[in-house]
Design an enzyme around this catalytic site. Structure first.
Site, PDB file in Angstrom:
ATOM      1  N   CYS A 171       9.826   2.371   2.278  1.00 57.34           N
ATOM      2  CA  CYS A 171      10.633   1.406   3.022  1.00 57.34           C
ATOM      3  C   CYS A 171       9.945   0.051   2.985  1.00 57.34           C
ATOM      4  O   CYS A 171       8.716  -0.037   2.880  1.00 57.34           O
ATOM      5  CB  CYS A 171      10.840   1.868   4.461  1.00 57.34           C
ATOM      6  SG  CYS A 171       9.311   2.099   5.409  1.00 57.34           S
ATOM      7  N   HIS A 218      -2.560   1.876   5.250  1.00 56.54           N
ATOM      8  CA  HIS A 218      -1.452   1.153   4.632  1.00 56.54           C
ATOM      9  C   HIS A 218      -1.847  -0.299   4.371  1.00 56.54           C
ATOM     10  O   HIS A 218      -1.422  -1.204   5.078  1.00 56.54           O
ATOM     11  CB  HIS A 218      -0.242   1.230   5.560  1.00 56.54           C
ATOM     12  CG  HIS A 218       1.019   0.642   5.022  1.00 56.54           C
ATOM     13  ND1 HIS A 218       1.204   0.288   3.698  1.00 56.54           N
ATOM     14  CD2 HIS A 218       2.197   0.328   5.639  1.00 56.54           C
ATOM     15  CE1 HIS A 218       2.416  -0.210   3.528  1.00 56.54           C
ATOM     16  NE2 HIS A 218       3.033  -0.205   4.687  1.00 56.54           N
ATOM     17  N   CYS A 253       6.188  -4.211   1.649  1.00 56.51           N
ATOM     18  CA  CYS A 253       5.330  -3.024   1.520  1.00 56.51           C
ATOM     19  C   CYS A 253       5.450  -2.354   0.158  1.00 56.51           C
ATOM     20  O   CYS A 253       4.541  -1.628  -0.261  1.00 56.51           O
ATOM     21  CB  CYS A 253       5.658  -2.007   2.604  1.00 56.51           C
ATOM     22  SG  CYS A 253       5.286  -2.582   4.270  1.00 56.51           S
TER      23      CYS A 253
END
Length: 389
Positions: A375, A345, A91
């Site tokens: 994260c 996202h 990510c």
């Protein structure tokens, strides 16, 4: 000593990562190419001056395979001489791209570079790069963690349990994310950062009518009897409503030195002040934002009190709430224009999406320092501090 400054930052609107999503008809290379074109058009920079384009992408397979950033550069019309590479830190891929680009500029390896990212989760679904039956971890990891690692949703549940974060707090946090994003859109606060594409002008996942009562009606997203037996502390509070959705999007930032910006007549938006990347427990997986925040502040010789605005990626509400609980940061300084729960996202694009939002929010709000952290799967996290100029 050389520095690195952001002189332009743009993103696409974020679409739902479903077959009927607003961006689902657009090839991921074209999504990224759109941000690259917008970057040079808005800045007025000759793309031939760009020494490298570093892009983040997580599922590098199918339409996102073969170094997709290179083909976005070509599709954008940049000279063939402009190189490109694609990186994967899950990510945080495009936040890591920012680190690599800025560090290259500071070192003198580059005079100007682009950090960017893309993910089309409608066209290249999550886990497309792990075929059924494939083992991406190998025997050494299996030996080190004999009970097995867990999916991110279970990690989010474990974090909620460890920090005693209940369902009501997570749903309230998610509601606030939607309210802030809707308000920012209504106030025109995203206009400077968003480059509309093919008639799509707004983020598709923002739900202004969201309330805690509506979210309370959703079922747990990851409830599983086997994991429930292994982790009896879990009370199954993570839902689709307090988790980031699946999305399509792209984003990009243009990085050079202050000296070069002045010579070319470019206005720096912020200086890339300090960087950090950390590893953490791969079982909890998503708690790396805590040591990453500590490390980047230490590298910068700053404290939490020095930071005016924070972007902490809302992969799951429990992650940000645990970070808030540990740091004691005022929630009013965190994700002030909404976060991934509302805005979306699109994995590989999220690092530079957050940075684009942060750098523009800093200018609007007169902030001096901004801190971004994300994260990442496998127990990783990046953190970056920006300084307004």
């Amino acid at each position: 000593m050389r520095d690195a400054v952001i002189v332009e930052a743009v993103r696409t609107p974020v679409g739902k990562g479903k077959p009927n999503g607003s961006l689902a008809h657009i090839h991921p290379v074209e999504l990224l190419a759109h941000t690259l074109r917008s970057l040079v058009e808005r800045s007025g920079v000759d793309p031939a001056r760009i020494d490298d384009v570093i892009g983040g992408c997580v599922d590098q397979v199918a339409e996102q395979a073969m170094n997709t950033t290179r083909y976005a550069v070509l599709s954008a019309g940049f000279p063939e001489s402009v190189p490109a590479t694609t990186v994967d830190r899950q990510c945080g891929s495009s936040q890591q791209a920012v680190h690599f680009a800025a560090q290259g500029v500071i070192s003198g390896a580059y005079d100007m570079a682009v950090a960017c990212g893309v993910e089309s989760m409608s066209r290249v679904p999550m886990w497309s790069n792990v075929p059924a039956g494939a083992d991406p971890f190998g025997p050494g990891v299996a030996e080190r963690f004999p009970e097995g690692l867990v999916p991110q949703g279970i990690s989010a549940e474990l974090i909620a349990a460890k920090w005693s974060i209940g369902r009501e707090r997570m749903d309230a946090f998610a509601t606030t994310s939607h309210q802030r994003a809707a308000r920012a859109w209504d106030q025109g606060l995203f206009d400077a950062e968003v480059a509309p594409i093919e008639g799509v002008t707004r983020d598709e996942s923002v739900r202004p009518a969201t309330t805690p009562e509506i979210l309370a009606g959703l079922k747990p997203a990851y409830e599983d009897a086997v994991f429930g037996e292994r982790f009896p502390q879990i009370d199954w509070s993570v839902t689709a409503g307090n988790t980031s959705p699946i999305n399509d999007g792209a984003s990009a930032v243009l990085i050079t030195t202050s000296e070069n910006a002045a010579r070319l007549g470019l206005r720096p938006l912020a200086r890339l002040h300090s960087f950090a990347v950390t590893g953490s427990d791969p079982l909890l997986m998503l708690t790396g934002v805590l040591p990453a925040t500590e490390k980047v502040l230490r590298n910068a010789s700053l404290s939490l009190d020095d930071i005016d605005l924070f972007e902490v990626n809302e992969a799951f509400a429990s992650v940000v709430l645990a970070w808030l609980q540990e740091t004691g940061v005022d929630p009013e300084k965190v994700n002030v224009h909404g976060g991934a729960i509302s805005l979306g996202h699109p994995l590989g694009a999220s690092g530079t999406r957050l940075m684009t939002t942060l750098v523009h929010a800093m200018r609007v709000r007169g902030a001096r320092f901004g801190l971004q952290t994300m994260c990442e799967a496998g127990g990783l996290a990046n953190a970056t501090i920006l300084e307004a100029l």
